[in-house]
Design an enzyme around this catalytic site. Structure first.
Site, PDB file in Angstrom:
ATOM      1  CG  ASP A 174      40.502 -61.278  50.526  1.00  0.00           C
ATOM      2  OD1 ASP A 174      40.212 -62.323  49.897  1.00  0.00           O
ATOM      3  OD2 ASP A 174      39.645 -60.608  51.139  1.00  0.00           O
TER       4      ASP A 174
HETATM    5  C1  BGC Z   1      36.973 -62.756  50.327  1.00  0.00           C
HETATM    6  C2  BGC Z   1      37.717 -63.801  51.144  1.00  0.00           C
HETATM    7  C3  BGC Z   1      37.581 -65.140  50.513  1.00  0.00           C
HETATM    8  C4  BGC Z   1      38.106 -65.068  49.079  1.00  0.00           C
HETATM    9  C5  BGC Z   1      38.021 -66.385  48.328  1.00  0.00           C
HETATM   10  C6  BGC Z   1      37.344 -62.806  48.861  1.00  0.00           C
HETATM   11  O1  BGC Z   1      36.440 -62.061  48.115  1.00  0.00           O
HETATM   12  O2  BGC Z   1      37.212 -61.478  50.853  1.00  0.00           O
HETATM   13  O3  BGC Z   1      37.221 -63.823  52.456  1.00  0.00           O
HETATM   14  O4  BGC Z   1      38.269 -66.109  51.254  1.00  0.00           O
HETATM   15  O5  BGC Z   1      37.328 -64.119  48.356  1.00  0.00           O
HETATM   16  O6  BGC Z   1      36.706 -66.695  48.043  1.00  0.00           O
END
Ligand code: BGC
Length: 837
Positions: free
Chosen positions: A223
């Site tokens: 993530d």
């Molecule tokens: C989230 C993800 C997301 C990523 C990119 C993170 O803060 O947990 O689900 O895909 O950001 O935006």
């Protein structure tokens, strides 16, 4: 296509290491020397935002996850996935960062709206169907967040403790189903720890379970900023660190670890192989170079967004058949509530996006009234406010080119400098500005210190006191006609703005404005290195500014009551918004904030025909439920939200949604209540496998609205249940008849309950479902086929395997978890254990 093994031979160690992290927020690193292109990713999960968080090209936004799951319509979810795949291609996106199939463990979870359900099987099927649709278009899906990312509180560090049985039967289950049924090409790891170790560097999760037990062959990525080490993460097989530029996989230090035998060359090669596989999958799509992102205004896309929205809405109560309303009947209707003229398209955080067009509930209803020949007299008032912060005023301002919006001018120099060097100037449609991924050809990718002025003019429609304010990650000052009004620069107090409460609190000031006069509003902003608080974040930051006419809740309430007294019916559109339900924080309680509940209570005292439409991604308390005649649960509805509500209210769509999660009477009744959020960095899933209805049924606790519940404008009859156990599967057949006078959809829910069980088990568990659309008097026979493994197994914590015990199993068929209509049994003749998918 890339010849992976050949490339492994040709790539230098430095090149290999550079491939193991992103190039920027949304791309992998290309190696032009060897014709390895970059792969582009984009959020997900209820649409495709495109490659810009800040000032992105507007998208088509679907109903949020809990709403999509409430359709219980597998085919429709697959079509939704296909549309997401098409949108991705139009934006040059190879991989969609979704679906999210974490569990709705608590109504308080900030991202509950984004996930699907409190039931692992509904969640797994929903994810699988969306993935199937996305990948039908050859676009890659990224199943996230593996695993137990079920709360926002301390999300990057929280250490989750749970029994192996709960882990397997509940939290891993939707991932297992989605991987088994639809093989997502990529998977995103969770932020949190489990049993003392971050999942993103856990061999137990990334190797033993994912690769060995489940045979998963796709690519794993962290993530965003969810990689926490060099060696442990690489050894565990976290293939890609996101986003870039890397924080851990610096070429020099990673190469040093390889030369000194800290990290084995085979580990680097194996991770690189998976990245090259990811690139190859991306190449198969055939997306051309240099695609310019564009909006998708295909009417077929709009129709599908509407159908998903229509089918997601759940009719919870309809006394005296108050609904549907007749659009041709002469009557007076009051439309009120904080969400009536708002567009709650999505919950907050990375799932939200700039939405291409939005239909407010008010607009949707007014369109229908027009269609009906304008027989209905309406009156509108807001009745109560919902704003946590001041509203987005992007559409109330006029930019420097005379159009609706805000003009942004970015500078290298602070406002005090004369002849400031301009970086770039363009117009925006919002006053909620988060620069996370802002890139300019005139800025270096690592350059974090710069400035911006956001400007627009405002002409008030009323004379009176206005409240102006702003919160920021960085520094900001608001000026009206060059006079400083709000100072969030020379003094700052930390608050909860921006994802993880990274910014300041909202600073406010009151100003007298005169109707018809033009005021020039300017916000001077400096990026986060200029901040006095929250200096630890290496982000450009952002500013949220807004204003509104000052009124008291009592004034709004009494206006609403006066209107309600003289109209035949009242439609109240209430609930939450992305300010209250969002990635980054959990809710403190399940109450609808502000004066909304009071508004409903007072309106009910003067009007007998009250219809409530609630918008939220997770359950809210409804202390007034017994006093109103009709209640609809309408989620966050994407672009089409107003149209979908109007379709249901006026009966152009007969509601067929069924709740994907239980609405408890009180948050204290929820099984995770004592163990939600982190305590000294830890969370204990004390309710074990008894999540959602599994707990309420076992403890015989009354709930407000049960899992799987939802009414229709017609009636259905279930009959003729046949259960045929074959070698590996059981066929369950049932006849469903529409006995009412309106066409409608009905969900057949298949629950299982073992007659005897070696271990304590929930009263019943959902194992499969189907949905049928029936005309009046029409009848269909529906067969649902499910594997014996899935119908019977529990996790045996002693053998560390799934166990299917020989014996009798009750098959319970209903249209809600609390309404089982038919029952039969099947028997298995042998006990067995299994592992795998
Ligand atoms: C989230 C993800 C997301 C990523 C990119 C993170 O803060 O947990 O689900 O895909 O950001 O935006």
């Amino acid at each position: 296509m890339l010849d992976i093994e050949n490339l492994i031979e040709q790539l230098t160690l430095e090149e290999k290491i550079s491939l193991l992290a992103g190039k920027d927020f949304w791309h992998t690193v290309p190696i032009p020397r060897l014709n390895i292109p970059s792969v582009r990713v984009s959020d997900g999960p209820n649409g495709v935002r495109g490659i810009k968080f800040f000032n992105g090209v507007p998208s088509n936004c679907f109903t949020c996850g809990t709403g999509m799951a409430s359709t219980w319509n597998k085919d429709l979810l697959k079509q939704a996935g296909q549309l997401m795949g098409q949108e991705a291609k139009a934006r040059g996106v190879h991989c969609i960062l979704g679906p999210t199939c974490n569990m709705a463990r608590s109504p308080l979870g900030g991202r509950t709206f984004e996930s699907y359900s409190e039931d692992p099987v509904l969640s797994g099927f929903a994810a699988a169907k969306i993935i199937e649709g996305i990948q039908d278009e050859k676009v890659l899906a990224c199943l996230k967040h593996f695993v137990c990312n079920d709360q926002e509180d301390f999300r990057k560090g929280v250490d989750t403790f749970l029994t192996e049985r709960a882990l397997r039967e509940v939290y891993l289950k939707p991932f297992q189903i989605a991987i088994r049924d639809s093989n997502p090409k990529t998977l995103m790891t969770a932020y949190n720890k489990i049993d003392g170790e971050h999942v993103s560097q856990s061999k137990r999760f990334l190797q033993d379970i994912l690769r060995e037990e489940w045979g998963y062959e796709g690519t794993t990525m962290s993530d965003w900023f969810g990689t926490y080490s060099i060696k442990a993460a690489l050894d565990a097989g976290l293939n890609l660190e996101m986003p870039g530029p890397t924080r851990f996989r610096e070429v020099l230090q990673t190469a040093h670890k390889v030369y000194s035998n800290e990290i084995h060359m085979d580990v680097i090669d194996e991770n690189v192989r998976k990245i090259l596989k990811f690139v190859n999958e991306g190449l198969k799509i055939g997306i051309g170079e240099n695609i310019v992102e564009k909006e998708n205004d295909d009417p077929a896309a709009e129709a599908l967004l509407r159908q998903v929205g229509d089918e997601s809405i759940v009719l919870l109560k309809n006394e005296n058949n108050l609904l549907p309303l007749n659009k041709s009947e002469k009557q007076s209707i009051a439309i009120m509530g904080p969400n009536a003229k708002a567009t709650q398209d999505s919950g907050g955080g990375s799932a939200s996006m700039a939405v291409r067009y939005k239909i407010t509930p008010y607009d949707g209803i007014m369109k229908k009234i027009k269609e009906g020949g304008d027989n209905i007299v309406t009156e509108y008032t807001i009745g109560a406010l919902l704003d946590k912060n001041l509203p987005d005023v992007g559409t109330s301002l006029t930019n420097k080119d005379g159009e609706t919006g805000v003009t942004a001018t970015f500078y290298k120099d602070a406002p005090e400098v004369t002849d400031r060097r301009v970086i770039e100037r363009f117009n925006l449609s919002t006053s909620k500005l988060f620069l996370a991924d802002f890139k300019s050809p005139n800025l270096d990718i690592n350059e974090l210190l710069y400035y911006a002025d956001f400007e627009g003019s405002f002409v008030p429609e009323e004379t009176g006191t206005y409240i102006f304010g702003c919160s920021c990650l960085g520094t900001a000052q608001v000026f009206i006609d060059n006079k400083l009004i709000v100072d969030n620069k020379t003094k700052q107090v930390r608050g909860d703005a921006f994802f993880l409460g990274m910014g300041t609190r909202e600073e406010l000031a009151e100003v007298q404005l005169t109707k018809g006069q033009k005021y020039e509003i300017r916000v001077e902003f400096g990026t986060s290195p200029t901040a006095l608080v929250a200096k630890e974040f290496k982000e450009p930051g952002g500013v949220f500014f807004g204003f509104r006419y000052k009124s008291t809740p009592e004034e709004e309430l009494s206006k609403a009551v006066e209107i309600a007294k003289k109209t035949d019916k009242v439609i109240l559109v209430v609930g939450l918004s992305k300010e209250w339900e969002s990635e980054g924080f959990d809710r403190p309680n399940i109450d609808i904030p502000g004066y909304t509940n009071k508004l409903i209570e007072e309106v009910c005292k003067v009007n007998k025909n009250v219809i409530i439409i609630n918008q939220s991604g997770a359950p809210v308390a409804m202390p007034w439920a017994s006093k109103v005649q009709s209640i609809l649960q309408a989620w966050y509805g994407g672009n089409e939200l107003g149209n979908t509500m109007a379709d249901v209210i006026f009966g152009d769509h007969n509601p067929s949604g069924k709740l994907s999660l239980t609405f408890p009477n009180r948050v204290e009744d929820n099984p995770s209540f004592l163990n939600f959020g982190s305590t000294n960095g830890k969370v204990w899933y004390g309710e074990d496998v008894y999540i959602g209805y599994r707990f309420y049924e076992k403890t015989k606790k009354d709930v407000l609205w049960p899992f799987g519940f939802g009414l229709s404008y017609t009636q259905f009859e279930f009959s003729n249940l046949k259960v045929v156990a074959k070698e590996d599967v059981v066929d369950v057949t049932v006849d469903v008849k529409n006995t009412g006078d309106k066409e409608g959809g009905e969900v057949i829910q298949l629950y299982i309950s073992p007659v005897d069980s070696a271990i304590p088990r929930p009263v019943k568990e959902l194992k499969n479902f189907d949905k049928v659309l029936l005309k009046p008097n029409e009848s269909k026979s529906v067969t649902i086929t499910t594997s014996i493994k899935e119908l019977t197994s529990y996790w045996d914590g002693y053998k560390n395997k799934w166990a299917s015990d020989k014996g009798e199993y009750k098959v319970l068929i209903g249209n809600s978890s609390d309404n089982i209509l038919l029952e039969d049994k099947f028997e298995t003749t042998k006990s067995f254990n299994w592992l795998g998918l």
